[in-house]
Write a protein that holds these residues in place. Sequence first.
Motif, short mmCIF file in Angstrom:
data_model
loop_
_atom_site.label_atom_id
_atom_site.label_comp_id
_atom_site.label_asym_id
_atom_site.label_seq_id
_atom_site.Cartn_x
_atom_site.Cartn_y
_atom_site.Cartn_z
N THR A 1 1.41 -10.23 -9.34
CA THR A 1 1.09 -9.24 -8.31
C THR A 1 2.35 -8.88 -7.53
N THR B 1 -5.33 3.79 -4.17
CA THR B 1 -5.76 2.53 -3.53
C THR B 1 -4.80 1.42 -3.91
N SER B 2 -4.63 0.47 -2.99
CA SER B 2 -3.72 -0.65 -3.26
C SER B 2 -4.23 -1.52 -4.41
N SER B 3 -5.55 -1.60 -4.57
CA SER B 3 -6.10 -2.44 -5.65
C SER B 3 -5.71 -1.90 -7.02
N HIS B 4 -5.74 -0.56 -7.16
CA HIS B 4 -5.34 0.04 -8.43
C HIS B 4 -3.84 -0.19 -8.70
N ASN C 1 0.83 -1.21 0.00
CA ASN C 1 0.00 0.00 0.00
C ASN C 1 0.86 1.26 0.00
N SER D 1 -3.28 -3.86 -9.66
CA SER D 1 -3.73 -4.07 -11.04
C SER D 1 -2.70 -3.54 -12.04
#
Length: 306
Positions: free
Chosen positions: A297, A282-285, A272, A288
């Motif tokens: 990942t 955001t960590s998800s972005h 993060n 990705s």
Amino acid sequence: MNLNNNKNNSDFNDSKNIARGSFKETKLDDGFFVLTYQNESHTIQIVEREIDSRFIQFHFCVKGSSEFIFNNGNYRLKIEEENSLLLYNPQRDLPIHLEVNPNSWLVSVLVSIKKFHGLFSQEADYISFLSDDNKDKKYYKDGKISPSMAIALNQIINYNLNSIIKSIYFKGKALELLSLYFNRSEDADIEQCPFLVDETNVIKIRKAKDIIISRMAEPPTLQELSDEIGLSLKKLKEGFKQIYGDSVFSFLFDYKMEVARKLLESGDHNVNEVGLKVGYSTSSHFISAFKKKYGTTPKKYLMSLS
């Protein structure tokens, strides 16, 4: 084929605190080899291989630094961390005599010119030392290891799959390395671009690159960047592509991912925190984006290094 240990070399560098080691060698095909060496000790290690004149040598310093020794010590060629070295001389053998410094890793790909032509026969005009004019000339080139190349190199170094598939796995990685090596933007013949005749524009484009790098977490828009450097939007886009081989934001994306990769490897930041440092809210972005660039990942990448 002459690709064996040179066990009985001279007493070269006996005055140094050194030890002798040997490459880990994997044969991929006739005339196609991968050599790896990791010096985890606190002393210089000397490793050697006899390589005849038919072979093109690609050397990649993944970590630390090393020196190639030629002509019984009369000539030295250093290779630093995250740098590569291509050597080819059809007129004489170029045996490897290498001083590997402490805490240094190397990966070498050796491929015969016959095998290499088979891989790149359709691109002979693109790869300069494959052309008819250069086929009998020696060739030397150093360069930087790109982030994508670094991933493949680390996967070779940290290979931990079933030994039965090692050869096919290494062959895939070696071919990936070669394709990435010859796809780098600095291989483009940018001197032929008419845009570069105007040195003032070149300075402005380089300033644009410095601006987006320094503000990578919150970069300006293209129009804002254009206004800041005093160049039209059209010339900014065209010039950046000609000099750096990519669009402004594709270049920035690759740069951010390289910074992210190095921050992750340092172990000082979690996923993060790294994402925030390179501009992802955001960590998800971030995850990705990292997966889009490297095919894995951040977490799995770090696991592959351990």
